[in-house]
Design a protein around this motif. Structure first.
Motif, PDB file in Angstrom:
ATOM      1  N   THR A   1       0.831  -1.204   0.000  1.00  0.00           N
ATOM      2  CA  THR A   1       0.000   0.000   0.000  1.00  0.00           C
ATOM      3  C   THR A   1       0.863   1.251   0.000  1.00  0.00           C
ATOM      4  O   THR A   1       1.745   1.415   0.842  1.00  0.00           O
TER       5      THR A   1
ATOM      6  N   THR B   1      -5.119   5.139   0.352  1.00  0.00           N
ATOM      7  CA  THR B   1      -6.193   4.139   0.335  1.00  0.00           C
ATOM      8  C   THR B   1      -7.554   4.806   0.491  1.00  0.00           C
ATOM      9  O   THR B   1      -7.689   5.884   1.069  1.00  0.00           O
TER      10      THR B   1
ATOM     11  N   SER C   1     -14.078   0.284  -1.933  1.00  0.00           N
ATOM     12  CA  SER C   1     -12.776   0.439  -1.292  1.00  0.00           C
ATOM     13  C   SER C   1     -11.729   0.490  -2.395  1.00  0.00           C
ATOM     14  O   SER C   1     -11.974   0.064  -3.525  1.00  0.00           O
TER      15      SER C   1
ATOM     16  N   THR D   1      -9.131  10.124   0.791  1.00  0.00           N
ATOM     17  CA  THR D   1      -8.123   9.073   0.869  1.00  0.00           C
ATOM     18  C   THR D   1      -7.272   9.280   2.114  1.00  0.00           C
ATOM     19  O   THR D   1      -7.170  10.387   2.653  1.00  0.00           O
TER      20      THR D   1
ATOM     21  N   ALA E   1      -7.218   1.587  -3.445  1.00  0.00           N
ATOM     22  CA  ALA E   1      -5.855   1.967  -3.081  1.00  0.00           C
ATOM     23  C   ALA E   1      -5.181   2.549  -4.310  1.00  0.00           C
ATOM     24  O   ALA E   1      -5.673   2.427  -5.435  1.00  0.00           O
TER      25      ALA E   1
END
Length: 703
Positions: free
Chosen positions: A85, A157, A128, A152, A130
């Motif tokens: 991430t 994310t 959801s 975010t 990323a």
């Protein structure tokens, strides 16, 4: 094969090497892929690592080591790791050995996930994702419709943003997330069709409403109940529709409701139960009440009760239905229970008894002590009541209404005109009396109005119609003319689009003259094949309406174009006027007007009924010479329908009796004559010279 492809791709990548020590050997780094979302597996190949020892591979930061690998004896190695991430942008994949340090860029792309692949309109969906820009606002779109917003995190994310599926047609749609930095990612979701019905159970003839979503856009929808088409609808551009239907007669059971848009079908279940319907649902004591039942046991007796007391009985037919009526028994105002039972089914409905009478109407026409025709027209103020209203009209020859001449009940309109068979004879000085009362739908009667009086006059003939003639064709602002009627104070003119005058277009009352011309705002449009109708009656001594006449309105004829005299031209006293034809010759006539003022307020001459498009003034119509201009104009007329006036044109009257065109003709004739004389003289001279020359030649030859 994968390594070969990777080597070919990596050969195109820019690799930045940072030497840790002086060395002529430079390793080669190959990496695949060079871009992707969080979770992408990156493969790294390194060839020709100098020296010995471990090689570390780090992502983004040199200290973020994702793998440590020892090269083989030739200094080559391979490694793989998964992208973790991190925010969107360009990141570095670092390679470090004891004598070297270099990196390759990796572009992180955003990605999103939905917690479901499809759903119905109104269902909640969680997004959801990323790989977006860090700490940025973002928007969620369903196709082109914005459905949610969010932010975010510092690692780029997107955590669990919720939206509901908006109205949309059946099929695949795109959910797109865009952050404020312009990074975006998309995913697909399927809208499924759905149907909501209310209620889900009921008796035959009860109303059921349907709301559909997720169907084909702009499609025809057919609704079936137990295989029988009961209604239809048209979906909108988002695949939604609303409609309703009444439940067909069926025995109590569970039945299918099917909805089809031509490409797909949706089903719901509906439970038919026994039920009754009351008509009316409220009213007064003594009114007839109709009870209709369905869903009962076929062929068995049904008992109907009013507040627990049996008031009627019947037998259900082969479909389990019945209909029966009875008079509402005496009782207090309020709600009363009506029930129907066949031993197995026992259903009830509420009937409300009301006792408030409607208001008393006020009389309008005839006005007190006025005369009216034998087919008198009565008018009164309408009143209202929740249960509906009808009226009772009574006419008598005495003020106590002991001698009733006419009684009309159940009148639904607040007016009434006596029919041919109800005409009243002339009063001969003795008045008639009339009154009105209102009766509501609950049979409650209001109070009688204050009686009115009127007289019936001896028959008065209606005025005779003059123009337009029957079936005449007219244009523009129609002029109506009729004969004077003896004893008439004023006249009433009516124009309608139907012979019964139920569709009135114009009603002018109190006209003091026996003619009327429509104003510009009253002008009628062209008939287009359907006639208009008109009639007149006199008032003072009120007559009947005259027999109606029909007429047609045509488009107005155009204004003629003027030819002679030209604008400002001088003409003799007996001037000639000429203009262009309008329409077919003989089909129209013309009206010529000459005036001394441009507004034609001072008319010197009017000639009407001209059949030719020209006119020469007679000896008795000669115009006096003058320095001030005169003005002329022309219009075409077809029967009583005039066309538009031509624009006015000025001209002058000269003292000479010879018209301009004659002067020009005479001048031209003089010129021609002069040319001829010159030619004749020249010819004689030429002949003489020739003769003399021949004579001289003869004399010379002789010598």
């Amino acid at each position: 094969m994968a390594i070969t492809v990777a080597l070919a791709l990596a050969a195109l990548m820019q690799i930045t090497a940072i030497p840790a020590a002086a060395s002529d050997e430079k390793p080669t780094m190959l990496m695949e892929p060079s871009r992707g979302p969080v979770g992408t597996v990156i493969h790294v190949w390194i060839i020709g690592v100098p020296g010995e020892g471990q090689v570390t591979i780090a992502f983004d930061s040199k200290d973020n080591i994702v793998q440590t690998v020892k090269p083989n004896e030739w200094g080559d190695l391979t490694a793989s790791f998964t992208v973790g991430t991190c925010p969107a942008g360009i990141h570095r994949v670092w390679v470090r050995c004891t004598t070297c340090e270099f990196y390759a860029p990796f572009i992180l792309e955003p990605s999103i996930e939905l917690d479901k692949s499809g759903g119905y309109v109104g269902d909640s969906v969680v997004v959801s994702g990323a790989g977006f820009a860090a700490e940025q606002e973002l928007s969620v779109y369903f196709d082109d419709t914005k459905v949610a917003t969010g932010e975010t995190g510092e690692d780029g994310t997107l955590g669990n943003v919720l939206f509901r599926i908006p109205e949309s047609s059946r099929g695949t749609h795109v959910v797109k997330v865009v952050d404020s930095a312009g990074n975006s990612a998309s995913a697909s979701i399927l809208t499924r069709q759905n149907l909501t019905i209310a209620p889900k159970s009921g008796a035959a003839d009860s109303e059921v409403t349907l709301a559909g979503t997720g169907f084909e856009a702009n499609a025809s929808v057919v609704v079936y109940f137990d295989g029988q088409a009961v209604t239809g609808a048209l979906t909108d551009e988002k695949g939604s529709f609303n409609t309703s239907f009444r439940v067909p007669v069926r025995r109590p059971d569970i039945y299918k409701i099917k909805v089809s848009d031509g490409t797909s079908t949706y089903y719901e279940e509906f439970s038919v139960t026994a039920g009754i319907r009351l008509t009316p649902q409220s009213g007064g004591v003594g009114c007839y009440l109709t009870v209709e039942g369905s869903g009962f046991r076929a062929g068995l007796p049904v008992t109907v009760s009013y507040d627990g007391n049996e008031v009627a009985s019947t037998t259900a037919d082969v479909e389990g239905s019945f209909e029966i009526n009875f008079r509402v028994p005496p009782g207090q105002a309020g709600e009363h229970r009506i029930s129907a039972s066949d031993g197995a089914n026992n259903v009830a409905a509420i009937y409300t008894v009301e006792s408030n009478p409607p208001p008393t109407p006020e009389l309008i026409l005839p006005r007190p002590e006025t005369e009216t025709a034998s087919n008198a027209y009565f008018d009164w103020e309408g009143v209202s009541d929740p249960s509906g209203v009808s009226y009772t009209l009574v006419i008598a020859s005495d003020a106590n209404f002991s001698n009733i001449l006419l009684r009309k009940e159940g009148l639904t309109q607040s007016e009434y005109a006596l029919s041919e068979g109800e005409k009243l004879p002339p009063s001969k000085g003795t008045p008639y009396y009339w009154r009105i009362k209102a009766v509501d739908g609950a049979c409650n009667a209001g109070e009688w109005s204050v009686p009115g009086t009127f007289y019936v006059s001896s028959p008065v003939l209606p005025p005779g119609l003059v123009q337009p003639a029957d079936k005449a064709k007219v244009t523009g602002r129609v002029h109506f003319d009729w004969e004077d009627a003896a004893g008439a104070a004023t006249y009433d003119l009516a124009v309608a689009s139907d012979p019964d005058f139920s569709k009135l277009l114009l009603l002018r009352n109190g006209l003091t003259r026996s003619e009327y011309t429509l104003s510009p705002v009253e002008e009628l449009p062209p008939s287009q094949g359907s006639p208009y109708y008109w009639r007149v009656r006199s008032s003072g001594k009120l007559s009947q309406w005259s027999p109606a006449r029909s007429f047609y309105v045509e488009k107005p004829m155009p204004a003629p174009e003027l030819i002679l005299p030209a604008s400002g031209e001088k003409v003799p006293p007996r001037a000639q006027f000429d203009w262009e034809d309008v329409g077919k010759p003989g089909a129209v006539t013309y009206r010529l007007v000459i005036a001394s003022a441009p507004d034609f307020s001072s008319v010197l001459l009017t000639k009407e009924g001209l059949t030719e498009s020209e006119y020469v003034l007679s000896e008795g119509e000669k115009l006096p010479p003058g320095k001030s201009p005169l003005y002329w104009r022309v219009r075409a007329e077809r029967g009583s329908s005039p066309g538009a006036w031509s624009p006015a044109r000025p001209f002058y009257i000269s003292s000479s009796s010879m018209p301009g065109w004659a002067k020009y003709s005479l001048a031209g004739l003089g010129l021609v004559l002069a040319c001829f004389v010159s030619f004749w003289i020249g010819s004689i001279r030429a002949l003489r010279l020739r003769t003399e020359a021949e004579a001289n030649e003869y004399d010379g030859s002789k010598l």
